[in-house]
Design a protein around this motif. Structure first.
Motif, PDB file in Angstrom:
ATOM      1  N   GLY A 716       7.893 -22.253  16.321  1.00 19.62           N
ATOM      2  CA  GLY A 716       8.887 -22.273  15.310  1.00 19.62           C
ATOM      3  C   GLY A 716      10.348 -22.398  15.959  1.00 19.62           C
ATOM      4  N   LEU A 717      10.233 -23.113  17.376  1.00 20.59           N
ATOM      5  CA  LEU A 717      11.392 -23.605  17.872  1.00 20.59           C
ATOM      6  C   LEU A 717      11.505 -24.929  18.183  1.00 20.59           C
ATOM      7  CD1 LEU A 717      11.025 -20.802  20.485  1.00 20.59           C
ATOM      8  CD2 LEU A 717      12.587 -20.641  18.773  1.00 20.59           C
ATOM      9  N   ASN A 718      12.709 -25.269  18.815  1.00 21.56           N
ATOM     10  CA  ASN A 718      12.606 -26.797  19.121  1.00 21.56           C
ATOM     11  C   ASN A 718      13.261 -27.139  20.511  1.00 21.56           C
ATOM     12  OD1 ASN A 718      12.281 -27.929  16.085  1.00 21.56           O
ATOM     13  ND2 ASN A 718      13.988 -26.550  15.548  1.00 21.56           N
ATOM     14  N   ILE A 719      13.113 -28.209  20.823  1.00 23.74           N
ATOM     15  CA  ILE A 719      13.567 -28.702  22.078  1.00 23.74           C
ATOM     16  C   ILE A 719      15.195 -28.668  21.942  1.00 23.74           C
ATOM     17  CG2 ILE A 719      11.497 -29.697  23.046  1.00 23.74           C
ATOM     18  CD1 ILE A 719      12.692 -32.455  22.271  1.00 23.74           C
ATOM     19  N   ASN A 720      15.830 -28.764  23.057  1.00 24.68           N
ATOM     20  CA  ASN A 720      17.312 -28.778  23.083  1.00 24.68           C
ATOM     21  C   ASN A 720      17.711 -30.298  22.721  1.00 24.68           C
ATOM     22  OD1 ASN A 720      17.127 -30.178  25.647  1.00 24.68           O
ATOM     23  ND2 ASN A 720      18.273 -28.403  26.386  1.00 24.68           N
ATOM     24  N   LEU A 721      18.894 -30.320  22.306  1.00 25.85           N
ATOM     25  CA  LEU A 721      19.771 -31.743  21.840  1.00 25.85           C
ATOM     26  C   LEU A 721      19.540 -32.597  23.096  1.00 25.85           C
ATOM     27  CD1 LEU A 721      21.228 -33.363  19.841  1.00 25.85           C
ATOM     28  CD2 LEU A 721      23.286 -32.587  20.937  1.00 25.85           C
ATOM     29  N   GLN A 722      19.980 -32.272  24.434  1.00 25.25           N
ATOM     30  CA  GLN A 722      19.890 -33.146  25.515  1.00 25.25           C
ATOM     31  C   GLN A 722      18.539 -33.728  25.696  1.00 25.25           C
ATOM     32  OE1 GLN A 722      21.055 -30.154  25.458  1.00 25.25           O
ATOM     33  NE2 GLN A 722      23.299 -30.784  25.739  1.00 25.25           N
ATOM     34  N   LEU A 723      17.476 -32.980  25.620  1.00 23.80           N
ATOM     35  CA  LEU A 723      16.005 -33.340  25.774  1.00 23.80           C
ATOM     36  C   LEU A 723      15.404 -34.129  24.811  1.00 23.80           C
ATOM     37  CD1 LEU A 723      14.004 -32.696  28.180  1.00 23.80           C
ATOM     38  CD2 LEU A 723      13.081 -31.064  26.960  1.00 23.80           C
ATOM     39  N   SER A 724      16.095 -34.134  23.424  1.00 23.39           N
ATOM     40  CA  SER A 724      15.877 -34.985  22.321  1.00 23.39           C
ATOM     41  C   SER A 724      16.412 -36.354  22.552  1.00 23.39           C
ATOM     42  CB  SER A 724      16.351 -34.253  20.990  1.00 23.39           C
ATOM     43  OG  SER A 724      15.833 -33.186  20.694  1.00 23.39           O
ATOM     44  N   HIS A 725      17.725 -36.492  23.133  1.00 26.69           N
ATOM     45  CA  HIS A 725      18.237 -37.625  23.527  1.00 26.69           C
ATOM     46  C   HIS A 725      17.473 -38.365  24.639  1.00 26.69           C
ATOM     47  CE1 HIS A 725      22.321 -36.217  22.012  1.00 26.69           C
ATOM     48  NE2 HIS A 725      21.771 -36.428  21.159  1.00 26.69           N
ATOM     49  N   ILE A 726      17.105 -37.595  25.705  1.00 27.16           N
ATOM     50  CA  ILE A 726      16.300 -38.152  26.727  1.00 27.16           C
ATOM     51  C   ILE A 726      14.923 -38.950  25.974  1.00 27.16           C
ATOM     52  CG2 ILE A 726      14.687 -37.773  29.031  1.00 27.16           C
ATOM     53  CD1 ILE A 726      17.004 -35.701  29.580  1.00 27.16           C
ATOM     54  N   LEU A 727      14.297 -38.177  25.201  1.00 27.43           N
ATOM     55  CA  LEU A 727      13.161 -38.702  24.587  1.00 27.43           C
ATOM     56  C   LEU A 727      13.425 -40.064  23.689  1.00 27.43           C
ATOM     57  CD1 LEU A 727      10.340 -38.458  23.773  1.00 27.43           C
ATOM     58  CD2 LEU A 727      10.930 -36.892  21.658  1.00 27.43           C
ATOM     59  N   ILE A 728      14.511 -40.055  23.166  1.00 26.09           N
ATOM     60  CA  ILE A 728      14.832 -41.076  22.231  1.00 26.09           C
ATOM     61  C   ILE A 728      15.225 -42.442  23.433  1.00 26.09           C
ATOM     62  CG2 ILE A 728      16.802 -42.127  20.940  1.00 26.09           C
ATOM     63  CD1 ILE A 728      16.989 -39.650  19.690  1.00 26.09           C
ATOM     64  N   LEU A 729      15.929 -42.169  24.538  1.00 29.09           N
ATOM     65  CA  LEU A 729      16.248 -42.939  25.455  1.00 29.09           C
ATOM     66  C   LEU A 729      14.933 -43.544  26.157  1.00 29.09           C
ATOM     67  CD1 LEU A 729      19.506 -41.353  27.189  1.00 29.09           C
ATOM     68  CD2 LEU A 729      19.235 -43.177  25.156  1.00 29.09           C
ATOM     69  N   LEU A 730      14.051 -42.723  26.407  1.00 30.59           N
ATOM     70  CA  LEU A 730      12.605 -43.171  27.149  1.00 30.59           C
ATOM     71  C   LEU A 730      11.793 -44.018  26.204  1.00 30.59           C
ATOM     72  CD1 LEU A 730      11.439 -39.742  28.871  1.00 30.59           C
ATOM     73  CD2 LEU A 730      12.592 -41.832  30.054  1.00 30.59           C
ATOM     74  N   LYS A 731      11.815 -43.962  25.087  1.00 25.33           N
ATOM     75  CA  LYS A 731      11.101 -44.469  24.234  1.00 25.33           C
ATOM     76  C   LYS A 731      11.650 -45.966  23.691  1.00 25.33           C
ATOM     77  CE  LYS A 731       8.930 -42.266  20.822  1.00 25.33           C
ATOM     78  NZ  LYS A 731       8.674 -41.309  19.715  1.00 25.33           N
ATOM     79  N   ALA A 732      12.873 -45.956  24.040  1.00 30.07           N
ATOM     80  CA  ALA A 732      13.772 -47.098  23.346  1.00 30.07           C
ATOM     81  C   ALA A 732      13.261 -48.418  24.402  1.00 30.07           C
ATOM     82  CB  ALA A 732      15.097 -46.953  23.643  1.00 30.07           C
ATOM     83  N   ALA A 733      13.021 -49.412  23.459  1.00 29.23           N
ATOM     84  CA  ALA A 733      12.698 -50.779  24.423  1.00 29.23           C
ATOM     85  C   ALA A 733      14.008 -51.084  24.897  1.00 29.23           C
ATOM     86  CB  ALA A 733      12.298 -51.859  22.953  1.00 29.23           C
ATOM     87  N   PRO A 734      13.777 -51.945  26.157  1.00 33.21           N
ATOM     88  CA  PRO A 734      14.961 -52.400  26.902  1.00 33.21           C
ATOM     89  C   PRO A 734      15.839 -53.169  26.070  1.00 33.21           C
ATOM     90  CG  PRO A 734      13.086 -52.805  28.070  1.00 33.21           C
ATOM     91  CD  PRO A 734      12.630 -52.211  26.869  1.00 33.21           C
ATOM     92  N   ASP A 735      15.409 -54.068  25.028  1.00 34.48           N
ATOM     93  CA  ASP A 735      16.335 -54.951  24.411  1.00 34.48           C
ATOM     94  C   ASP A 735      17.000 -53.979  23.330  1.00 34.48           C
ATOM     95  OD1 ASP A 735      13.947 -54.554  23.132  1.00 34.48           O
ATOM     96  OD2 ASP A 735      13.949 -56.611  22.384  1.00 34.48           O
ATOM     97  N   GLN A 736      16.642 -52.933  22.926  1.00 35.09           N
ATOM     98  CA  GLN A 736      17.134 -52.437  21.801  1.00 35.09           C
ATOM     99  C   GLN A 736      17.886 -51.026  22.481  1.00 35.09           C
ATOM    100  OE1 GLN A 736      16.966 -52.678  18.483  1.00 35.09           O
ATOM    101  NE2 GLN A 736      15.927 -54.857  19.079  1.00 35.09           N
ATOM    102  N   TYR A 737      17.912 -50.959  23.719  1.00 38.41           N
ATOM    103  CA  TYR A 737      18.413 -49.757  24.274  1.00 38.41           C
ATOM    104  C   TYR A 737      19.817 -49.338  24.056  1.00 38.41           C
ATOM    105  CZ  TYR A 737      19.099 -46.060  28.035  1.00 38.41           C
ATOM    106  OH  TYR A 737      19.409 -45.028  28.685  1.00 38.41           O
ATOM    107  N   LEU A 738      20.789 -50.254  23.779  1.00 37.72           N
ATOM    108  CA  LEU A 738      22.112 -50.127  23.641  1.00 37.72           C
ATOM    109  C   LEU A 738      22.339 -49.649  22.280  1.00 37.72           C
ATOM    110  CD1 LEU A 738      25.021 -50.306  24.485  1.00 37.72           C
ATOM    111  CD2 LEU A 738      25.064 -52.651  23.786  1.00 37.72           C
TER     112      LEU A 738
END
Length: 762
Positions: A716-738
Motif C-alpha cells: 500500500g506504499l510507493n517509491i519516492n519521487l526521486q527513485l521514480s525519476h531514476i527509473l524513468i531516466l534508466l529506462k529512457a533510450a539515449p536518443d529520447q533521454y532529453l
C-alpha cells in the motif's frame, strides 16, 4: 356636579365630562324604570344643556364673589398704608436706641478693661504664692520624712517604708518649684531601689510558691512606688528559672531512654510549657487585676523570653541527635512537627480564651519558637539532595544487557517519582515549603541522572544492532521490542513529570498566598517570622515560575513543560528522537546490508581482471533486491503485534517522535512507511555512487526498481519521487533521454546521463 375637581393639579376636562355624563345617564336610567330605551343624541343634548346651565350659574357666583372681595380690599388699603407708616417710624426709633446702647457698652468696656487685667494678675500671683507656701511646708517636712524612711529601712519595716516613700513622692511633687528638685528626685529613686532590694527575696519566694495573697500585697507596694514593670520582671525571671530546670530535667530523662524515645524531647517540653502557661494565666489575671490585658500577657512573655535563652539550646541538642542518626530528614520533620503542633495549640488556646496579645508580643513569640529552626531549613536542601542522590545512584546500578536496562527503566521511573513525592512531603513537613524553590533547583540534577540512565540504555540498544544473519535478525526483533518499551518509559516519565510540575505549581501558589496573608494575619505562624528580604526573593522566584508557565502554556501543547523543568523536557525530546532513530536503524539494518551488495561496476580498461558486480541483463531482479522485498513483506507481521493496539503512552511517545503518527492510521503502518521512505533514500544514494553504467546494467537497475515498486504497492506504499525519476531516466533510450527527462530533478538527470555515458545534445 363635583366642582371641587376643577381645582385639582391633575384635572382632565375630558375625563371630568365623561364621568359626569356617565353619572347623568345612570340617574336618568333609574328614573325612567322600564320605559323604552332613550335616544342617545337626545340624552347627550339634554346633558349638555343641563350642565351648561349649571356652569353658567357657578360662573355668576364666582364673579360675584370676586367683585365683593375686590371692593373689600380697596376699602382697606388706606388703613394698611397708615399702619405701615407707623411701623416704619417705630423701627427708626428702635435703631437709634440700639446705637446709643452700643456706645454705652463700649464705654463700660473701656473703663473696666484695666481692672480685669489687674484682677487676673493678682489671681496668678496668689496661686504662685500658695504653691510656694505649700512647697516651703513640704520642704520643712522633707527632712523628717527622710529620717523616718531611714528608720523603717533599719528595722526592715517593708510596709512602713512603702508608706513613707509614698509620702515622699507626694512631697517631691509639691516641691517641684523649689531649687534642688533634681537632687531630691535622685534621692527618691535611690530609696525605691533600696525598697525593691529589700522586698526582692520575699517577692522571689512568693512567686516561686505561687502565693496569691502575698503577691497581691507586693503588687500594691510596687504599684505605689511606680515599679510594677520591675515586679513583672521578677515574676518572669522566677518562671523562666523554673522552666529552665524543667528543660534540663527533660533532657536528662530523655538521655537515659532509647534513641527513638530521645527524639520526642521537644514535644514533651512544649507540652509542659503549654500546661504551665494555662495554669499561670488564671493566676496572673487575678494578680494583676488592675491591668488585665498585661496580666494575661505575662505567661506568654515568659515563653517568648525563655525559648531563645534555653541552655543547652534546642538547635545544639538537635545537632547532637542528628550526628548519631541515619534518618536525619525524618528526625528534622519530627522536630518541625513539634514546632507546628505547639504553635497550633497555642493559637487555639488564645482563641478559646479570647486573648488578644500585642502585635509585638505575637512577633516575639513566633521568633522564639521558629528562629532556631531556620538553620535546619537552610540545611534541608543539602540533606535532601544527598538522600535523593544516594537513592537514585543505588537504583541506577549498572545493567549488563539491554533487556535488563530497558526493563529496569519502568521500575526506576516509578520509584523516582515516589521518592520525589516523598521529598515534597518532607519539604512541607520540615520547611513549610519555604525551601520549595531550592528543592526544585536540586531536582534538575536528580532528573539529569535519570536521563543519563536513558542515554546509557539507548547506547546499549544502538550497539546491539546485529547483522543480516538469522540469529542477528531474531535479536533485532527483540531489540525492536526493547525500543518500543523504552519509548513507552520515556512517555511515562514525561507524563509523570507533567503531573509533578502541576503539583509544584499548586504548592507554589499556596505558598505565595500564605506569605502574602501572613503580613495581615493575627495568629502565630512561621511565615510571619520569615526574613522579609528572603520572603521577597522567594515571592519573586515563584512569580518567575508562574510567568514561565504562562508563556509555556501559550505556546506549547498540554504535554510540554510548564516552565519548571524546561531543560529536562528538551533532553526528553532528544531521547524520543534518538530512540525512534534506533528503531528505524534496527528495521533498516538488514536493508543496508543487502544494499551494500550493489557495487559500482569496475572500469574494465583500468582493471581488466576485475568483473562487474552487476550481472548481465535479465528480466529477474537481483538477489539482494529480492531479499529486500521479502524482508519488507515480512515487516507487517513483526510490527503489528507491537503497534496494532499501542498503549496510550506508546502512542503519545510515537507522536512526539514524528508528526505522522498523529494521523488516524495504525502506528505500524506509519512506522512501515517511514522504513520504506528511508529505504528508498538509501537505495537512491547507493545508485548515485555508480560512476559508469552499461546499458545492460541500467536495464537491470530499472528491473530492480520496478520490482521494489511492485513490492511496495502490495504494502500500500510507493517509491519516492526521486527513485521514480531514476527509473524513468534508466529506462529512457539515449536518443529520447532529453525528451523523457523533462520534469525530472535536474541533479538526477545529470547524474544518470553521466553514468550511462549519454552525450548531451544541449
Amino acid at each position: 356636579m363635583d366642582i371641587s375637581a376643577l381645582s385639582e393639579d391633575n384635572f382632565s376636562a375630558a375625563e371630568w365630562i365623561n364621568a359626569n355624563y356617565k353619572k347623568y345617564i345612570e340617574e336618568n336610567a333609574g328614573l325612567a324604570g322600564s320605559a323604552a330605551e332613550p335616544d342617545p343624541a337626545a340624552t347627550s343634548l339634554a346633558f349638555i344643556q343641563s350642565y351648561v346651565s349649571k356652569l353658567q350659574l357657578y360662573v355668576q357666583q364666582v364673579n360675584y364673589a370676586v367683585e365683593e372681595s375686590s371692593q373689600q380690599v380697596v376699602a382697606s388699603m388706606p388703613r394698611i398704608a397708615k399702619e405701615a407708616a407707623t411701623l416704619q417710624t417705630d423701627v427708626e426709633q428702635l435703631q437709634k436706641r440700639m446705637s446709643a446702647m452700643r456706645q454705652e457698652v463700649a464705654a463700660v468696656q473701656d473703663e473696666t478693661g484695666d481692672c480685669m487685667a489687674t484682677l487676673e494678675r493678682l489671681n496668678a500671683m496668689q496661686t504662685k504664692l500658695q504653691a510656694a507656701k505649700e512647697s516651703l511646708q513640704e520642704s520643712d517636712g522633707w527632712g523628717n520624712l527622710l529620717a523616718e524612711l531611714e528608720d523603717c529601712f533599719e528595722r526592715n519595716d517593708l510596709k512602713g517604708a512603702c508608706e513613707k516613700l509614698a509620702q515622699l513622692q507626694k512631697s517631691l511633687q509639691a516641691q517641684e518649684q523649689l531649687p534642688g528638685h533634681a537632687e531630691r528626685l535622685t534621692q527618691v529613686e535611690d530609696f525605691k531601689n533600696r525598697l525593691e532590694a529589700l522586698a526582692s527575696p520575699s517577692v522571689v519566694q512568693c512567686f516561686a510558691e505561687s502565693h496569691l495573697e502575698q503577691a497581691q500585697r507586693y503588687v500594691q507596694i510596687f504599684t505605689s512606688i511606680q515599679r510594677l514593670p520591675q515586679l513583672q520582671q521578677y515574676y518572669r525571671a522566677v518562671q523562666k528559672n523554673t522552666l529552665q530546670q524543667q528543660w534540663k530535667q527533660t533532657l536528662e530523662l530523655q538521655a537515659a531512654e532509647t534513641q527513638q524515645q530521645q527524639q520526642h524531647f521537644l514535644t514533651l517540653y512544649y507540652d509542659q510549657l503549654l500546661e504551665h502557661c494555662q495554669r499561670q494565666l488564671k493566676w496572673c489575671t487575678q494578680l494583676f487585676n488592675d491591668d488585665p490585658a498585661e496580666g494575661q500577657a505575662q505567661p506568654f512573655r515568659v515563653i517568648a523570653e525563655l525559648l531563645p535563652a534555653l541552655q543547652p539550646t534546642r538547635d545544639a541538642h538537635i545537632l547532637q541527635l542528628l550526628k548519631t542518626s541515619n534518618e536525619r530528614l525524618e528526625l528534622l520533620a519530627q522536630f518541625a512537627q513539634a514546632n507546628d503542633s505547639f504553635v497550633l495549640h497555642l493559637n487555639a488556646f488564645l482563641a478559646q480564651s479570647n486573648i488578644k496579645l500585642p502585635a509585638d508580643l505575637m512577633s516575639q513569640l513566633g521568633d522564639a519558637i521558629y528562629e532556631y529552626f531556620y538553620k535546619f531549613i537552610q540545611q534541608y536542601p543539602r540533606l535532601e539532595e544527598t538522600q535523593l542522590s544516594t537513592q537514585v545512584d543505588r537504583l541506577l546500578a549498572n545493567q549488563s544487557t539491554p533487556s535488563e536496562a530497558v526493563r529496569h527503566l519502568e521500575e526506576s521511573t516509578r520509584k523516582l517519582y515516589e521518592w520525589l513525592q516523598q521529598a515534597c512531603v518532607r519539604c512541607s513537613d520540615i520547611t513549610n515549603d519555604l525551601a520549595l524553590c531550592k528543592l526544585v533547583t536540586l531536582l534538575n540534577g536528580i532528573f539529569k541522572r535519570q536521563l543519563e540512565s536513558f542515554s546509557k540504555s539507548q547506547r546499549q540498544l544502538s550497539l546491539s544492532v546485529g547483522s543480516s544473519s538469522e540469529t542477528a535478525r531474531s535479536e533485532n526483533w527483540s531489540l525492536l521490542q526493547y525500543t518500543m518499551s523504552q519509548l513507552q518509559c520515556l512517555a511515562d516519565f514525561q507524563l509523570q513529570l507533567h503531573k509533578f510540575e502541576e503539583m509544584l505549581h499548586t504548592r507554589m501558589s499556596t505558598l505565595s498566598e500564605r506569605l502574602q496573608q501572613s503580613a495581615n494575619g493575627s495568629a502565630i505562624s512561621i511565615y510571619r517570622t520569615y526574613d522579609r528580604a528572603a520572603q521577597q526573593q522567594l515571592l519573586a522566584s515563584i512569580a518567575d515560575y508562574q510567568q514561565k508557565r504562562a508563556e509555556a502554556t501559550a505556546t506549547a501543547t498540554n504535554v510540554d513543560t510548564l516552565g519548571i523543568f524546561p531543560q529536562v523536557y528538551s533532553s526528553l525530546k532528544t531521547h524520543f528522537t534518538e530512540t525512534h532513530d534506533i528503531t528505524l536503524n534496527i528495521l533498516l539494518q538488514p536493508i543496508e546490508v543487502h544494499l551494500a551488495h550493489i557495487r559500482p561496476p569496475v572500469d574494465a580498461q583500468a582493471h581488466p581482471s576485475a568483473a562487474m558486480d552487476l550481472p548481465a541483463f535479465s528480466f529477474a531482479p537481483q538477489e539482494c533486491i529480492t531479499q529486500i522485498g521479502q524482508y519488507l513483506l515480512t515487516l507487517p507481521q513483526h510490527l503489528e503485534p507491537l503497534l496494532l493496539s499501542p498503549s496510550a503512552l506508546l502512542k503519545q511517545a510515537l507522536e512526539l517522535c514524528n508528526i505522522k503518527y498523529i494521523q488516524s492510521i495504525p502506528c505500524a503502518d506509519v512506522l512501515l512507511s517511514l522504513v520504506v521512505e528511508q529505504c528508498c533514500v538509501l537505495y537512491q544514494a547507493q545508485i548515485l555512487q555508480i560512476k559508469s553504467l552499461p546499458a545492460s546494467a541500467a536495464t537491470q537497475l530499472a528491473v530492480d526498481i520496478e520490482y521494489l515498486s511492485n513490492v511496495l504497492e502490495e504494502l500500500g506504499l510507493n517509491i519516492n519521487l526521486q527513485l521514480s525519476h531514476i527509473l524513468i531516466l534508466l529506462k529512457a533510450a539515449p536518443d529520447q533521454y532529453l525528451i523523457l527527462s523533462s520534469g525530472c530533478e535536474p541533479r538526477l538527470v545529470t547524474a544518470i546521463r553521466q553514468m550511462r555515458n549519454i552525450i548531451s545534445t544541449q
